[in-house]
Design an enzyme around this catalytic site. Structure first.
Site, PDB file in Angstrom:
ATOM      1  N   LYS A  13      -1.226  -5.623  -6.925  1.00 22.71           N
ATOM      2  CA  LYS A  13      -1.482  -5.195  -8.296  1.00 22.71           C
ATOM      3  C   LYS A  13      -1.914  -6.387  -9.143  1.00 22.71           C
ATOM      4  CE  LYS A  13       0.819  -2.518 -11.972  1.00 22.71           C
ATOM      5  NZ  LYS A  13       2.062  -1.809 -12.364  1.00 22.71           N
ATOM      6  N   SER A  56       1.436   2.861 -13.425  1.00 25.56           N
ATOM      7  CA  SER A  56       0.329   1.984 -13.733  1.00 25.56           C
ATOM      8  C   SER A  56      -0.256   1.268 -12.519  1.00 25.56           C
ATOM      9  CB  SER A  56       0.769   0.933 -14.757  1.00 25.56           C
ATOM     10  OG  SER A  56       1.806   0.118 -14.243  1.00 25.56           O
ATOM     11  N   SER A  82       6.044   3.181 -12.149  1.00 31.54           N
ATOM     12  CA  SER A  82       4.657   2.762 -11.886  1.00 31.54           C
ATOM     13  C   SER A  82       4.315   2.513 -10.429  1.00 31.54           C
ATOM     14  CB  SER A  82       4.327   1.504 -12.703  1.00 31.54           C
ATOM     15  OG  SER A  82       4.212   1.829 -14.061  1.00 31.54           O
TER      16      SER A  82
END
Length: 521
Positions: free
Chosen positions: A101, A176, A200
């Site tokens: 990420k 996310s 997330s």
């Protein structure tokens, strides 16, 4: 022109007066000049500190900065950056391609945390999890797209375009850690890493039909990852299978010396892959009553017409574990209904204090500080604040108002009650091995991407997946999402929650669900 001594610029009297106004006291010219002299004399310590070398995290493997892929290489808008950092020649992850990420620092590779505000930041460190993955023989092949400053549970707020669900590009990939889940689901990488402060990891995994594990709080070090809120920060795997998830957890888990204050006690990695027996013999599974029915409770049944059908798929998946040898019964934790209310001040006020007031790190964080990230964000937020997303502005406005107007009382009370909430779950977990519920609530499954996206649709998608997921960020329990079926061709996630540091059992139950074959890719 002000005199700069050792890289430190002494304050002007006008600057001191402005600071005094911020703290609601006044200084006249004479007082300001007096304090200016005192401060100038005390800057010797700062000048000396500026001369001392920092203690950076190790960068062990060569790399290039990579590149931002064009549309032809980025079908789902899931790549923030492509690169190649090859690790050790041998290891348990040898030959595996891993994407991380965007907020997870990879030295020399630009990191923007999904935001136009800090898009020019280039770390000079590797996050501890990155080093561990490289030491295990994998190749870091890029950074995955995430929501703007990681503030959303959907995938419509990423820069510059929404991340699309590989199973149906008209639908959200969740967030996310949207790109991390999408790239695994699309088969473009073997493994990925996400970060989870309110769901997330689990939410995008559920929407993309893959496995997403939020480990026990502190099990995986957060060192070298741009934080959101110390008490909520979790890093974990998103993979196509439970076996892959267990393997990646073995590599990244364990104590990181004295660098991460989230890690307390005797934290170590275990052989999680050995826990995967393929069955649930002798296990007691609790189906959490309060984890169901959120759409009706919130008055959203008309909007989320498939919610009840999604919940039925989860109930069926849970009870099918009886065929795998488990005892399955309904359990109740009434306080779960207050979990989102307890979580919200931690997220809203905590992020404002830590990310925006503290440039990512609050004073008192007794661990490693990513000073380069602090400098980059601090400078950018002064020059680029107008580029904050509307959700970011909403978080700032509400968080600052509540913390200042009520003296932090609600944040403090939420921290206190998060301990009580943890005890409430633990009381059930003292009798049951795990508890299960839908991963996504109230929506139940991925929502269609509104095009063109509006602020209202962005906000709606942000807050209509995370109701069941976010309480376990506040309490720190391990929680995994595993697909257990489909509704209208889209995956439905079943979430399994276990005792602190009993991640192996959570993985075992997830593996048993997977072996039932309820979800067909």
């Amino acid at each position: 022109m002000r005199r700069m001594t050792g890289g430190v610029i002494p304050p002007t009297t006008d600057e001191l007066k402005d600071i005094a106004k911020k703290y609601r006291f006044t200084l006249d010219d004479e007082q300001a000049k007096w304090f200016q002299g005192l401060i100038d004399g005390s800057l010797a310590a700062y000048r000396r500190l500026g001369q001392l070398p920092d203690d950076p995290l190790e960068v062990k493997y060569p790399r290039t900065p990579g590149y931002t892929p064009e549309a032809a290489e980025n079908q789902y808008n899931a790549w923030a950056r492509k690169c190649s950092v090859k690790g050790a020649s041998t290891g348990t992850l040898a030959g595996k391609k891993v994407v991380v990420k965007d907020p997870i620092c990879v030295a020399g590779v630009p990191t923007a945390a999904g935001s136009a505000v800090v898009e020019s930041f280039v770390p000079d460190i590797d996050a501890t999890v990155v080093t561990r993955i490289l030491d295990a023989g994998a190749e870091i092949v890029g950074k995955s797209t995430c929501e703007d400053l990681c503030l959303s549970g959907g995938s419509v707020g990423s820069i510059p375009q929404p991340v699309r669900n590989p199973l149906n590009p008209a639908y959200s990939a969740g967030g996310s850690s949207s790109g991390s889940a999408a790239l695994v689901a699309a088969g473009e990488v073997d493994f990925s890493l996400g970060a989870d402060q309110g769901g997330s990891i689990r939410l995008p995994a559920a929407q993309c039909g893959v496995i997403g594990l939020k480990p026990t709080y502190g099990l995986v070090p957060y060192t070298g990852i741009l934080p959101l809120e110390n008490s909520l920060d979790h890093c974990g795997p998103i993979c196509k299978t439970v076996a892959d998830t267990a393997l990646l957890l073995e590599v990244i888990a364990g104590r990181d010396g004295d660098r991460d204050p989230r890690q307390t006690g005797d934290i170590k990695s275990v052989e999680y892959t050995k826990a995967l027996t393929g069955d649930a013999k002798s296990l007691k599974i609790g189906v959490l009553k309060e984890g169901f029915g959120w759409a009706g409770l919130m008055g959203l049944s008309e909007i989320f017409k498939d919610s009840a059908e999604c919940e039925a798929v989860v109930r069926d998946g849970a009870h099918r574990l009886e065929k795998a040898g488990a005892s399955v019964k309904e359990v109740s934790v009434p306080m779960h209904l207050d979990g989102p209310s307890i979580y919200t001040p931690l997220f809203i006020e905590g992020i404002g204090m830590q990310v925006f007031a503290g440039n990512g790190f609050l004073p008192g964080h007794k661990g490693y500080y990513a000073t380069g990230a602090m400098t980059a964000f601090g400078r950018a937020r002064k020059a680029e604040a107008d580029n904050y997303s509307d959700l970011c502005k909403l978080t700032l406005l509400m968080g600052d108002y509540m913390y200042d107007r009520y003296q932090g009382r609600y944040y403090a009370k939420a921290q206190n009650l998060s301990l009580k909430l943890r005890r409430a779950y633990d009381a059930v977990l003292s009798e049951y091995d795990v508890i299960v519920m839908p991963t996504m609530a109230p929506a139940g499954k991925a929502m269609k991407i509104t095009e063109p996206a509006t602020t209202d649709s962005y906000i709606m998608e942000t807050f209509n997946y995370h109701i069941n997921a976010c309480p376990f960020d506040a309490t720190g329990h391990p929680a995994i999402s595993v697909p257990c079926g489909k509704v209208d061709g889209l995956p439905v996630g079943l979430m399994i929650v276990g005792k602190h540091f009993d991640d192996a059992k959570v993985l075992r139950v997830a593996h048993a669900v997977e072996q039932l074959g309820l979800y067909k890719r």
